[in-house]
Write an enzyme that holds these catalytic residues in place. Structure first.
Site, PDB file in Angstrom:
ATOM      1  N   ARG A  52       0.877  -1.224  -0.093  1.00 28.59           N
ATOM      2  CA  ARG A  52      -0.227  -0.001  -0.044  1.00 28.59           C
ATOM      3  C   ARG A  52       0.737   1.338   0.086  1.00 28.59           C
ATOM      4  O   ARG A  52       0.502   2.102  -0.649  1.00 28.59           O
ATOM      5  CB  ARG A  52      -1.148  -0.183   1.371  1.00 28.59           C
ATOM      6  N   LYS A 151      -2.483   7.134   1.444  1.00 24.63           N
ATOM      7  CA  LYS A 151      -2.122   6.954   2.725  1.00 24.63           C
ATOM      8  C   LYS A 151      -1.121   8.272   2.562  1.00 24.63           C
ATOM      9  O   LYS A 151      -0.080   8.027   3.122  1.00 24.63           O
ATOM     10  CB  LYS A 151      -1.844   5.720   3.460  1.00 24.63           C
ATOM     11  N   GLU A 184     -16.022   6.044   6.499  1.00 28.47           N
ATOM     12  CA  GLU A 184     -15.309   5.745   7.275  1.00 28.47           C
ATOM     13  C   GLU A 184     -15.127   6.703   8.630  1.00 28.47           C
ATOM     14  O   GLU A 184     -15.675   7.798   8.560  1.00 28.47           O
ATOM     15  CB  GLU A 184     -13.878   5.353   6.823  1.00 28.47           C
TER      16      GLU A 184
HETATM   17  N1  PXG Z   1      -9.048   4.443   7.223  1.00 26.93           N
HETATM   18  C1  PXG Z   1      -8.276   5.510   7.516  1.00 26.93           C
HETATM   19  C2  PXG Z   1      -8.634   6.990   7.072  1.00 26.93           C
HETATM   20  C3  PXG Z   1      -7.093   5.093   8.046  1.00 26.93           C
HETATM   21  O1  PXG Z   1      -6.095   6.284   8.199  1.00 26.93           O
HETATM   22  C4  PXG Z   1      -7.993   2.959   8.231  1.00 26.93           C
HETATM   23  C5  PXG Z   1      -9.127   3.365   7.535  1.00 26.93           C
HETATM   24  C6  PXG Z   1      -7.932   1.535   8.751  1.00 26.93           C
HETATM   25  O2  PXG Z   1      -6.734   0.841   7.905  1.00 26.93           O
HETATM   26  P1  PXG Z   1      -5.867  -0.302   8.370  1.00 26.93           P
HETATM   27  O3  PXG Z   1      -4.981  -0.589   7.211  1.00 26.93           O
HETATM   28  O4  PXG Z   1      -4.904   0.098   9.644  1.00 26.93           O
HETATM   29  O5  PXG Z   1      -6.626  -1.181   8.797  1.00 26.93           O
HETATM   30  C7  PXG Z   1      -6.838   3.990   8.467  1.00 26.93           C
HETATM   31  C8  PXG Z   1      -5.522   3.417   9.237  1.00 26.93           C
HETATM   32  C9  PXG Z   1      -2.010   6.513  13.338  1.00 26.93           C
HETATM   33  C10 PXG Z   1      -2.613   5.391  12.620  1.00 26.93           C
HETATM   34  O6  PXG Z   1      -1.418   6.432  13.799  1.00 26.93           O
HETATM   35  C11 PXG Z   1      -3.518   5.534  11.474  1.00 26.93           C
HETATM   36  C12 PXG Z   1      -4.126   4.460  10.731  1.00 26.93           C
HETATM   37  C13 PXG Z   1      -3.504   3.191  11.294  1.00 26.93           C
HETATM   38  C14 PXG Z   1      -2.682   2.997  12.097  1.00 26.93           C
HETATM   39  C15 PXG Z   1      -2.299   4.059  12.786  1.00 26.93           C
HETATM   40  O7  PXG Z   1      -2.625   7.597  13.026  1.00 26.93           O
HETATM   41  N2  PXG Z   1      -4.999   4.429   9.769  1.00 26.93           N
END
Ligand code: PXG
Length: 292
Positions: A52, A151, A184
């Site tokens: 990703r 991201k 989301e």
């Molecule tokens: N939506 C958004 C907008 C995110 O930023 C997720 C869904 C979930 O994705 P994953 O792949 O983690 O299942 C995210 C993930 C942080 C942090 O420290 C942010 C995320 C994941 C881990 C840490 O801000 N965002």
């Protein structure tokens, strides 16, 4: 022992891990990141996170200064240097140092760093009692403006939503898209449960295709649930049996109240609890293994 940061191909002390004020990651949010976790000496879904990261960078025409294989080793190296078995890993690639104009061609060398730290767990009450969340006025980024699949270091859409949730006195925000469909939360994907059916919005409404989301969809199918990716409005959430959120940091969190409407029984539901149990069985088994 002071913590070690992987910065541009070497491990440095936290105090020495500094970057320039001319870095475009800082000046323009021009960069990409991943949040990854390790469980008991295994990095969970490392390959998926690196894929990703490289995809986000590819669309931004940002060249990651390392191969995926080398980067995988660098993550493990950082975990070992910090002697962390259960960790939160933040991997960041910025456009690097440029001038005071946004032209990325002026940035000669991307900056890459990896932080591995103790995980900051969510409060236990979130899992035991469930979250109260609310829809907020800020609309999720339009996919044709800034695609939520990327991201990037531009998280202000999410931060504004988080501020609005906090102002409303709840723990998390639901963002709708410009058509009013549920997308989301600020850092988690959203699901609802109705009988034996589990639904979550499809990527085209404008979401990040979460890695935890994919794992949970797979577990749910294996448990015999029908899993749908479908567009839906807040009404479907209000009237669901259960609602939960998924993300790397949060894992699976039950939601018990949305916009002041009680969801189901008002307590974390049995399907959410079952999925959580299965997810917890999986995390210490799947992943890239390392020894300290
Ligand atoms: N939506 C958004 C907008 C995110 O930023 C997720 C869904 C979930 O994705 P994953 O792949 O983690 O299942 C995210 C993930 C942080 C942090 O420290 C942010 C995320 C994941 C881990 C840490 O801000 N965002």
């Amino acid at each position: 022992m002071s913590s070690k940061i992987f910065l541009n191909n070497r491990l440095v002390d936290k105090a020495d891990a500094t970057i320039s004020v001319f870095d475009h990651g800082l000046l323009y949010g021009d960069g990409v990141f991943e949040g990854i976790r390790s469980y008991g000496g295994l990095v969970f879904k490392l390959r998926e996170h690196l894929d990703r990261l490289f995809e986000s960078a590819h669309t931004l025409m940002l060249e990651i200064p390392m191969t995926k294989e080398r980067l995988e080793k660098a993550v493990v190296q950082t975990l070992k240097a910090n002697r962390l078995k259960d960790a939160y890993i933040r991997l960041v690639v910025t456009r690097g140092v440029g001038d005071l104009g946004l032209d990325p061609r002026k940035c000669r060398q991307p900056m890459l760093f990896i932080i591995a730290d103790e995980i900051m767990l969510y409060p236990r009450a979130y899992y035991e009692k469930g979250l109260q969340i609310a829809t907020v006025p800020t609309v999720r980024n339009h996919p044709e403006a800034l695609n939520p699949q990327l991201k990037t270091l531009n998280y202000l859409n999410n931060i504004l939503a988080k501020i609005e949730a906090t102002n409303a006195g709840v723990d998390e925000a639901i963002l709708l898209n410009s058509q009013g469909y549920v997308t989301e939360c600020t850092g988690e994907n959203i699901f609802y449960v109705r009988g034996k059916c589990i639904a979550t919005p499809p990527p085209y409404v404008g979401i990040l295709r979460g890695i935890t989301r994919s794992v949970v969809m797979r577990i749910a199918k294996e448990l015999g649930f029908s899993v749908e990716e479908d567009v839906f409005t807040r009404h479907e959430l209000y009237t669901a049996d259960e609602v939960f959120l998924t993300g790397t940091a949060a894992e699976i969190v039950p939601v018990v109240k949305i916009d002041n409407r009680q969801i189901g029984s008002g307590k974390p539901g049995k399907t959410t609890r079952l999925l959580t149990k299965e997810f917890k069985k999986l995390t210490p088994k799947e992943g890239v293994k390392y020894d300290l």
